[in-house]
Every structure is written in structure tokens, then in C-alpha cells.
Design a protein around this motif. Structure first.
Motif, PDB file in Angstrom:
ATOM      1  N   ILE A  98       3.615  -5.985  -2.323  1.00  0.00           N
ATOM      2  CA  ILE A  98       4.836  -5.739  -1.575  1.00  0.00           C
ATOM      3  C   ILE A  98       4.653  -4.430  -0.826  1.00  0.00           C
ATOM      4  N   PRO A  99       4.620  -4.386   0.512  1.00  0.00           N
ATOM      5  CA  PRO A  99       4.547  -5.553   1.398  1.00  0.00           C
ATOM      6  C   PRO A  99       3.211  -6.272   1.261  1.00  0.00           C
ATOM      7  N   SER A 100       3.161  -7.494   1.729  1.00  0.00           N
ATOM      8  CA  SER A 100       1.963  -8.308   1.549  1.00  0.00           C
ATOM      9  C   SER A 100       0.804  -7.762   2.357  1.00  0.00           C
TER      10      SER A 100
END
Length: 115
Positions: A98-100
Motif C-alpha cells: 500500500i500503495p501498490s
């Protein structure tokens, strides 16, 4: 080596349960919040559950009270316990930070819920 490997998917009936696992390698993941994403046929990939390094969790409304995300930092493994599954949960499930990190998506694991 940076890697994500999901497993545990399968075919279940409505109301059934599955437990997904994701082994992650690389500090890019071990030092990050992690999440489970899913992508149904013809739809965008959505985030369904997140967990911080310290274990704080959040869920999409569609899975709240049915799914539980957890992680074992000693074994670099992320889990998703899915209960009371419904056909709308049918999708390929992926784990990522997170974030990817777009460069590191794994193969995902298919979850199919029959009515």
C-alpha cells in the motif's frame, strides 16, 4: 529478490470459506503496509483489505465483517480469511503493498463462489 506469491484460492459454494496466503520477499514489502486486491472479469482491480506493519486493518464495505486480513512478519506472509462468501466475491485475488508496486504483481489466486 522481490516477489509476491499468492495461493489458497478455489471453488466454493455460497456461504463457504477460504483462506488466502501471500508470501512476499523484499524489504519493499516487509517494511510496508500490505493489502489484498481483487479483480473480477471485466472490472478494475479493487483494494479490499489493508494492514499496517503494526497490524491496523481496514476493509472495503463489501467485505467488512466477512473478511479478516492478517500478517506474520516473521515469515513474510500475508493472509486473508474469507467467510460467508457470495458470488460477488468471485475474482482473482492479489496481494501487494500500500500503495501498490506496479512492477511486482504476482499471478494472483482465483476465487470462484458458486450460487
Amino acid at each position: 529478490q522481490v516477489q509476491l506469491a499468492e495461493s489458497g484460492g478455489g471453488l466454493v459454494q455460497t456461504g463457504g470459506s477460504l483462506r488466502l496466503s501471500c508470501v512476499y520477499r523484499g524489504t519493499i514489502f516487509s517494511l510496508s503496509a500490505m493489502g489484498w486486491y481483487r479483480q473480477a472479469p471485466g472490472k478494475q482491480r479493487d483494494l479490499v483489505a489493508t494492514i499496517s506493519i503494526r497490524g491496523n486493518t481496514n476493509y472495503a464495505d463489501s467485505v467488512k465483517d466477512r473478511f479478516t486480513i492478517s500478517r506474520d512478519n516473521n515469515y513474510n506472509t500475508l493472509y486473508l480469511q474469507m467467510n460467508n462468501l457470495v458470488p460477488e466475491d468471485t475474482a482473482v485475488y492479489y496481494c501487494n503493498a500500500i500503495p501498490s508496486r506496479s512492477a511486482y504483481w504476482g499471478q494472483g489466486t482465483q476465487v470462484t463462489v458458486s450460487s
